[in-house]
Design a protein around this motif. Structure first.
Motif, PDB file in Angstrom:
ATOM      1  N   CYS A   1      24.975   8.314  -4.583  1.00 22.25           N
ATOM      2  CA  CYS A   1      25.675   7.828  -5.763  1.00 22.25           C
ATOM      3  C   CYS A   1      25.133   8.565  -6.978  1.00 22.25           C
ATOM      4  CB  CYS A   1      25.495   6.326  -5.925  1.00 22.25           C
ATOM      5  SG  CYS A   1      23.795   5.846  -6.310  1.00 22.25           S
ATOM      6  N   GLU A   2      25.756   8.332  -8.121  1.00 21.40           N
ATOM      7  CA  GLU A   2      25.282   8.946  -9.360  1.00 21.40           C
ATOM      8  C   GLU A   2      25.027   7.857 -10.398  1.00 21.40           C
ATOM      9  OE1 GLU A   2      26.978  11.940 -12.763  1.00 21.40           O
ATOM     10  OE2 GLU A   2      27.131  12.616 -10.686  1.00 21.40           O
ATOM     11  N   LEU A   3      23.827   7.845 -10.916  1.00 22.79           N
ATOM     12  CA  LEU A   3      23.455   6.904 -11.972  1.00 22.79           C
ATOM     13  C   LEU A   3      22.637   7.640 -13.014  1.00 22.79           C
ATOM     14  CD1 LEU A   3      22.428   3.795  -9.821  1.00 22.79           C
ATOM     15  CD2 LEU A   3      24.457   3.980 -11.263  1.00 22.79           C
ATOM     16  N   PHE A   4      22.943   7.415 -14.274  1.00 25.26           N
ATOM     17  CA  PHE A   4      22.244   8.059 -15.395  1.00 25.26           C
ATOM     18  C   PHE A   4      22.245   9.580 -15.260  1.00 25.26           C
ATOM     19  CE2 PHE A   4      20.395   3.831 -14.734  1.00 25.26           C
ATOM     20  CZ  PHE A   4      20.726   3.257 -15.954  1.00 25.26           C
ATOM     21  N   GLY A   5      23.378  10.098 -14.746  1.00 26.70           N
ATOM     22  CA  GLY A   5      23.536  11.542 -14.620  1.00 26.70           C
ATOM     23  C   GLY A   5      22.768  12.162 -13.479  1.00 26.70           C
ATOM     24  N   GLU A   6      22.153  11.352 -12.630  1.00 26.84           N
ATOM     25  CA  GLU A   6      21.354  11.851 -11.511  1.00 26.84           C
ATOM     26  C   GLU A   6      22.023  11.493 -10.186  1.00 26.84           C
ATOM     27  OE1 GLU A   6      18.351  13.624 -11.718  1.00 26.84           O
ATOM     28  OE2 GLU A   6      18.926  13.716 -13.836  1.00 26.84           O
ATOM     29  N   LYS A   7      22.017  12.421  -9.257  1.00 23.11           N
ATOM     30  CA  LYS A   7      22.498  12.136  -7.912  1.00 23.11           C
ATOM     31  C   LYS A   7      21.361  11.501  -7.124  1.00 23.11           C
ATOM     32  CE  LYS A   7      26.126  15.634  -7.632  1.00 23.11           C
ATOM     33  NZ  LYS A   7      26.657  16.809  -6.888  1.00 23.11           N
ATOM     34  N   LEU A   8      21.597  10.283  -6.650  1.00 24.56           N
ATOM     35  CA  LEU A   8      20.577   9.531  -5.930  1.00 24.56           C
ATOM     36  C   LEU A   8      20.945   9.422  -4.453  1.00 24.56           C
ATOM     37  CD1 LEU A   8      20.011   6.599  -8.465  1.00 24.56           C
ATOM     38  CD2 LEU A   8      19.022   8.903  -8.471  1.00 24.56           C
ATOM     39  N   SER A   9      19.915   9.315  -3.617  1.00 21.96           N
ATOM     40  CA  SER A   9      20.153   9.244  -2.175  1.00 21.96           C
ATOM     41  C   SER A   9      20.744   7.902  -1.761  1.00 21.96           C
ATOM     42  CB  SER A   9      18.849   9.492  -1.410  1.00 21.96           C
ATOM     43  OG  SER A   9      17.894   8.477  -1.696  1.00 21.96           O
ATOM     44  N   PHE A  10      20.545   6.881  -2.584  1.00 18.95           N
ATOM     45  CA  PHE A  10      21.166   5.572  -2.356  1.00 18.95           C
ATOM     46  C   PHE A  10      21.061   4.792  -3.671  1.00 18.95           C
ATOM     47  CE2 PHE A  10      16.871   4.263  -2.177  1.00 18.95           C
ATOM     48  CZ  PHE A  10      16.749   2.894  -2.024  1.00 18.95           C
ATOM     49  N   PRO A  11      21.865   3.744  -3.839  1.00 21.81           N
ATOM     50  CA  PRO A  11      21.913   3.040  -5.136  1.00 21.81           C
ATOM     51  C   PRO A  11      20.797   2.028  -5.328  1.00 21.81           C
ATOM     52  CG  PRO A  11      23.573   2.147  -3.676  1.00 21.81           C
ATOM     53  CD  PRO A  11      22.949   3.291  -2.942  1.00 21.81           C
ATOM     54  N   GLY A  12      19.562   2.479  -5.171  1.00 26.32           N
ATOM     55  CA  GLY A  12      18.400   1.625  -5.383  1.00 26.32           C
ATOM     56  C   GLY A  12      17.423   2.276  -6.335  1.00 26.32           C
ATOM     57  N   ILE A  13      17.093   1.598  -7.432  1.00 28.84           N
ATOM     58  CA  ILE A  13      16.190   2.108  -8.462  1.00 28.84           C
ATOM     59  C   ILE A  13      14.983   1.171  -8.546  1.00 28.84           C
ATOM     60  CG2 ILE A  13      15.940   2.475 -10.956  1.00 28.84           C
ATOM     61  CD1 ILE A  13      18.884   3.224 -11.046  1.00 28.84           C
ATOM     62  N   ILE A  14      13.814   1.731  -8.808  1.00 35.37           N
ATOM     63  CA  ILE A  14      12.618   0.908  -8.941  1.00 35.37           C
ATOM     64  C   ILE A  14      12.635   0.169 -10.277  1.00 35.37           C
ATOM     65  CG2 ILE A  14      10.106   0.944  -9.160  1.00 35.37           C
ATOM     66  CD1 ILE A  14      10.048   3.224  -7.174  1.00 35.37           C
ATOM     67  N   ALA A  15      12.429  -1.139 -10.217  1.00 33.45           N
ATOM     68  CA  ALA A  15      12.446  -1.987 -11.417  1.00 33.45           C
ATOM     69  C   ALA A  15      11.210  -1.749 -12.284  1.00 33.45           C
ATOM     70  CB  ALA A  15      12.503  -3.456 -11.007  1.00 33.45           C
ATOM     71  N   PRO A  16      11.316  -2.009 -13.596  1.00 32.33           N
ATOM     72  CA  PRO A  16      10.168  -1.830 -14.483  1.00 32.33           C
ATOM     73  C   PRO A  16       9.153  -2.964 -14.339  1.00 32.33           C
ATOM     74  CG  PRO A  16      12.031  -2.685 -15.720  1.00 32.33           C
ATOM     75  CD  PRO A  16      12.523  -2.445 -14.326  1.00 32.33           C
ATOM     76  N   ILE A  17       7.957  -2.636 -13.896  1.00 34.68           N
ATOM     77  CA  ILE A  17       6.904  -3.632 -13.675  1.00 34.68           C
ATOM     78  C   ILE A  17       5.589  -3.076 -14.215  1.00 34.68           C
ATOM     79  CG2 ILE A  17       5.624  -4.955 -11.955  1.00 34.68           C
ATOM     80  CD1 ILE A  17       8.061  -4.676 -10.109  1.00 34.68           C
ATOM     81  N   THR A  18       4.822  -3.913 -14.895  1.00 38.66           N
ATOM     82  CA  THR A  18       3.524  -3.485 -15.425  1.00 38.66           C
ATOM     83  C   THR A  18       2.500  -4.609 -15.247  1.00 38.66           C
ATOM     84  OG1 THR A  18       4.230  -4.258 -17.603  1.00 38.66           O
ATOM     85  CG2 THR A  18       4.428  -1.902 -17.180  1.00 38.66           C
ATOM     86  N   GLY A  19       1.285  -4.345 -15.691  1.00 38.46           N
ATOM     87  CA  GLY A  19       0.236  -5.359 -15.650  1.00 38.46           C
ATOM     88  C   GLY A  19      -0.373  -5.511 -14.277  1.00 38.46           C
ATOM     89  N   THR A  20      -0.860  -4.400 -13.714  1.00 38.18           N
ATOM     90  CA  THR A  20      -1.374  -4.445 -12.345  1.00 38.18           C
ATOM     91  C   THR A  20      -2.589  -5.356 -12.209  1.00 38.18           C
ATOM     92  OG1 THR A  20      -2.785  -2.496 -12.690  1.00 38.18           O
ATOM     93  CG2 THR A  20      -0.549  -2.110 -11.895  1.00 38.18           C
ATOM     94  N   LYS A  21      -3.402  -5.443 -13.247  1.00 35.09           N
ATOM     95  CA  LYS A  21      -4.621  -6.256 -13.158  1.00 35.09           C
ATOM     96  C   LYS A  21      -4.307  -7.737 -13.168  1.00 35.09           C
ATOM     97  CE  LYS A  21      -9.209  -6.869 -15.217  1.00 35.09           C
ATOM     98  NZ  LYS A  21     -10.160  -6.417 -16.266  1.00 35.09           N
ATOM     99  N   PHE A  22      -3.486  -8.191 -14.140  1.00 38.20           N
ATOM    100  CA  PHE A  22      -3.260  -9.633 -14.248  1.00 38.20           C
ATOM    101  C   PHE A  22      -2.057 -10.125 -13.454  1.00 38.20           C
ATOM    102  CE2 PHE A  22      -1.778  -7.553 -18.196  1.00 38.20           C
ATOM    103  CZ  PHE A  22      -0.416  -7.833 -18.167  1.00 38.20           C
ATOM    104  N   ASN A  23      -1.203  -9.221 -12.972  1.00 38.28           N
ATOM    105  CA  ASN A  23      -0.059  -9.637 -12.164  1.00 38.28           C
ATOM    106  C   ASN A  23      -0.233  -9.362 -10.670  1.00 38.28           C
ATOM    107  OD1 ASN A  23       1.722 -10.768 -14.103  1.00 38.28           O
ATOM    108  ND2 ASN A  23       2.317  -8.724 -14.778  1.00 38.28           N
ATOM    109  N   MET A  24      -0.976  -8.302 -10.332  1.00 38.10           N
ATOM    110  CA  MET A  24      -1.022  -7.842  -8.941  1.00 38.10           C
ATOM    111  C   MET A  24      -2.405  -7.905  -8.312  1.00 38.10           C
ATOM    112  SD  MET A  24       1.219  -4.377  -9.481  1.00 38.10           S
ATOM    113  CE  MET A  24       2.499  -4.292 -10.736  1.00 38.10           C
ATOM    114  N   GLY A  25      -3.424  -8.173  -9.091  1.00 38.74           N
ATOM    115  CA  GLY A  25      -4.758  -8.266  -8.534  1.00 38.74           C
ATOM    116  C   GLY A  25      -5.669  -7.103  -8.844  1.00 38.74           C
ATOM    117  N   GLY A  26      -5.105  -6.002  -9.334  1.00 43.57           N
ATOM    118  CA  GLY A  26      -5.925  -4.898  -9.810  1.00 43.57           C
ATOM    119  C   GLY A  26      -6.379  -3.889  -8.780  1.00 43.57           C
ATOM    120  N   TYR A  27      -5.840  -3.911  -7.558  1.00 43.10           N
ATOM    121  CA  TYR A  27      -6.256  -2.909  -6.564  1.00 43.10           C
ATOM    122  C   TYR A  27      -5.902  -1.502  -7.034  1.00 43.10           C
ATOM    123  CZ  TYR A  27      -6.907  -0.396  -2.197  1.00 43.10           C
ATOM    124  OH  TYR A  27      -7.327   0.512  -1.256  1.00 43.10           O
TER     125      TYR A  27
END
Length: 337
Positions: free
Chosen positions: A72-98
């Motif tokens: 598919c095409e999203l944001f002018g880019e040809k992608l292998s499938f219509p799945g994009i990584i969501a914006p996530i931050t805060g690895t220490k306080f949200n994910m444990g900090g590994y």
């Protein structure tokens, strides 16, 4: 490395933050915000999962679809499938900090690139998180910058930073207007009105995105403001307890506004068939969140690629078993409501 190994590693490394439950339904982690869970009793997270799982697909095996087209095409880019990584931050306080935020950002940019898609980098009260995400876009390739709904002058400052590193698009996660994590850092956030949106859209030539919309009326406001893409989302159920899920409103939103604006969606994507369901309801693509965290913590950039490839392969199989030929034209007839 396979998906089983990735998940086993992630479970061991995320003790106390994510149990990698057999069903990622928001029960074990309810109320863990900051952390990996949903706000309050976790009902919004649980509802995201339950409503998507209640939507079933109809299996069809007598047809000519032997090699479904997934590009598919999203944001002018040809992608292998219509799945994009969501914006996530805060690895220490949200994910444990590994992994650090820099390592996580590196994993998602490189892992998505290797899997033939793109990642969104996020923003939080710790300004370093946004900066290291931009660094990875500049260093390794393509990505999109999503900014918390701060005061417009602060958002525009961050838009300029994204432009400088060559981001494919910029936007705000409007559903972050009341996030606990922002309050912890003393960072003011809040809702946006039509004039606010117009100012932000007009501040850049990049495609502008608004994430965190659940009504036709607010999509129409985005259209009036000139927004390029809306993401139907309740922030993974992490900001407001007892709200509705994306899957409950997506079809109506697409029917009434889908020919005027690009519509993506997120919410409890855990298998390839979940992506197919959202596409059948009219979305052009989906955002993938928690499984990417498992990928990064369980196997770094390789783990992210493994997660994306697993979802892609599952989507391919689901398309064959529902007689779906192309991700760009998925029929509602595959759904059983």
């Amino acid at each position: 490395m396979d998906i089983k190994e990735v998940k086993e590693n992630a479970k061991e490394r995320m003790k106390g933050f994510c149990n990698l439950c057999r069903e990622c339904d928001g029960v074990w982690c309810a109320g863990k915000v900051p952390g990996m869970g949903g706000a309050g009793t976790g009902n919004s997270f649980k509802r995201n999962y339950e409503k998507l799982k209640q939507l079933k697909v109809i299996m069809r095996t007598l047809h000519n679809v032997k090699n479904p087209q997934m590009e598919c095409e999203l944001f002018g880019e040809k992608l292998s499938f219509p799945g994009i990584i969501a914006p996530i931050t805060g690895t220490k306080f949200n994910m444990g900090g590994y992994v650090s935020d820099k390592e996580y950002s590196e994993d998602i940019i490189l892992g998505s690139k290797q899997a033939g898609t793109i990642a969104m980098i996020g923003d939080t009260g710790d300004e370093n998180c946004y900066k290291v995400g931009l660094e990875m876009i500049k260093k390794y390739g393509k990505g999109i910058a999503i900014i918390k709904p701060r005061e417009n002058k602060e958002i525009i400052k961050r838009i300029r930073m994204a432009e400088e590193v060559g981001a494919l698009g910029v936007g705000i996660d409007a559903d972050g207007a009341g996030l606990v994590t922002m309050k912890l850092f003393g960072q003011p956030v809040g809702p946006k009105n039509l004039d606010d949106l117009k100012e932000l859209v007009n501040s850049t030539k990049l495609p502008f995105i608004v994430k965190g919309i659940l009504t036709v009326e607010e999509v129409e406001l985005c259209i009036e403001a000139g927004v390029h893409t809306v993401i139907i989302s309740n922030h993974g159920g992490r900001c407001l307890n007892d709200t509705i899920s994306s899957v409950e409103v997506l079809e109506e939103i697409v029917e009434k506004t889908g020919n005027k604006i690009n519509i993506l969606v997120d919410g409890s994507v855990r298998e390839g068939v979940d992506i197919l369901k959202y596409l059948a309801l009219g979305a052009k693509g989906v955002l993938i969140g928690r499984p990417i965290i498992w990928g990064s913590i369980g196997g770094r950039e390789e783990g992210v690629k493994v997660v994306l490839d697993t979802l892609k392969n599952q989507l391919y199989q689901s398309m064959i078993l529902t007689g779906t030929e192309n991700v760009n034209s998925v029929s509602k007839k595959i759904l059983f409501k």
